[in-house]
Write a protein that holds these residues in place. Sequence first.
Motif, mmCIF file in Angstrom:
data_model
loop_
_atom_site.group_PDB
_atom_site.id
_atom_site.type_symbol
_atom_site.label_atom_id
_atom_site.label_comp_id
_atom_site.label_asym_id
_atom_site.label_seq_id
_atom_site.Cartn_x
_atom_site.Cartn_y
_atom_site.Cartn_z
ATOM 1 N N GLY A 100 0.802 -1.218 0.000
ATOM 2 C CA GLY A 100 0.000 0.000 0.000
ATOM 3 C C GLY A 100 0.831 1.262 0.000
ATOM 4 N N GLU A 101 2.079 1.182 0.455
ATOM 5 C CA GLU A 101 2.961 2.350 0.521
ATOM 6 C C GLU A 101 4.345 1.969 -0.008
ATOM 7 O OE1 GLU A 101 4.461 5.419 0.240
ATOM 8 O OE2 GLU A 101 2.522 5.757 1.224
ATOM 9 N N PRO A 102 4.598 2.172 -1.307
ATOM 10 C CA PRO A 102 5.857 1.729 -1.925
ATOM 11 C C PRO A 102 7.121 2.320 -1.305
ATOM 12 C CG PRO A 102 4.229 2.273 -3.603
ATOM 13 C CD PRO A 102 3.667 2.730 -2.300
ATOM 14 N N THR A 103 7.027 3.505 -0.691
ATOM 15 C CA THR A 103 8.229 4.109 -0.113
ATOM 16 C C THR A 103 8.768 3.298 1.064
ATOM 17 O OG1 THR A 103 6.860 5.545 1.279
ATOM 18 C CG2 THR A 103 7.577 6.427 -0.844
ATOM 19 N N LEU A 104 7.952 2.373 1.588
ATOM 20 C CA LEU A 104 8.417 1.521 2.687
ATOM 21 C C LEU A 104 9.333 0.407 2.205
ATOM 22 C CD1 LEU A 104 5.090 1.116 4.725
ATOM 23 C CD2 LEU A 104 6.976 2.710 5.157
#
Length: 482
Positions: free
Chosen positions: A248-252
């Motif tokens: 859900g959050e690619p920056t992770l």
Amino acid sequence: MKKSLKNIVLCMAVSASVLVSGNTIKNTNYIHAEENNNLISEGGHINVEGQGARLSEDGKSVIYSYIIAFQRMHSSDHGQTVSDVTIRFAPIPNAKIKLTLIGTRDENGKPVKANLQLNELKMDDYSLDDPEDADLPTAEEVAAGKKGYYISGYNYDVKYITSLEVFHNVNGSQAVKLEISVPLEQAKNIKYLPIDARMVWKSSQENGVQGYESGSQSLEEYHNHVLDLPSEKEDEDGNPIPNYGGIGEPTLVTEEYVKNGHLIKSVANPSTYITPNNGDWTNIPEDTNIKEDTFFHYAKIFTLRANRAVTYYVSEKEDMADQDVSALYLGKVDVDYVIQGTNTKIKETYNDTKETPIYGENGKLIKYNAAENENERPAKITYDGKEYEYVGVSATSAPESGNLKEGTTNVVFEYKLVEKTPEPQPEPRKPEDPKPEPQKPVEKEQNGQLPKTGIANSSALLSVATVLTGAMGIVISSKKRK
């Protein structure tokens, strides 16, 4: 209900078995993997293989690409199947989605390549005349011009996750290609874009759209097969916000999750095991290094071994789920101009290639050339009032032309001071001897007379005197004789 010829034969073969004194007589027309084993593995069920993100043809977008191979779990009595594929990834503003069927099967189960772009159907779209039309087409149906579909937003909140669903009714592995197009400047903030693909619905039917409405059971009722994890965050209405982790959050997704451009562990639920990539959609590998306490073991959960009368085609080493990333590698080319053997710059850095994906729209590395013209590699440069001429490429420089790579490619051209040739100087004049006084020409006698110069000629006078003296002597001598 659709049934392939192979399924009908298998069903007839199993029905031909009879019980004698409590023992099963094995029909020789039906081959088990081993004695008294009603579980047969045809390989894994899901494999996501990310492709390198590439620049779009118009150069304005980045295309993240994935190959998703899948193979359903089915049974000899056609009473149990798991044949859907749910694909999920982060909701990205301005993104465009393209899903293409690239591999299917013919009526004999032979793998056949395809190139059929699938059409989108919204979750609440009832335009299909027959639910079976939602099944991916076979090779024969593709050849006959049948359309293919995927369903978007199927049973998921599109606010927090993007979901696509495909259904199929063919034995053997198949594959689709997912392409997510993101504007270039926006994509520069997404190095790794992960997706999750898993089978979700356990059904008693083999065709059509499966879900709660059709009496199917969600496999995500089991904690080790669900994608999202418990979350402490709530929305404005007090409802918990789903926690899809890196999906859900690619920056992770950091480097600890990735090796050689592919995931090495799940970026969401750690109970999801990563399927090894093999580049072959016709043969799906099984998971490795599985742990029984966390592994989603379908055959064990649903006690398939207990029903010996039915043969199940299922893997006991594959959790019906997989994840991978499409990795975006950016590169640029800068050129420096220095004095030979030093780091002294004699001209400001020139940007030959702006930051861009290193893979072009054809999937191949983009080429660069930092010496195409005089502007990029000038023959001479004036610096600090002095002129320098091109010598060559520095020993520490990247090649002046080649393939882009991640990061900055630094090309260094060396120059040396132009040695000016001295202008020829006139030879110094030697001191000259004093010039003699010019001699006046002697005038010739005219008519036997001496020239009238106004100056007595001593020689002439002497001659006249001598003559007169001689004459006088003769006269004197002559008188004496007389």
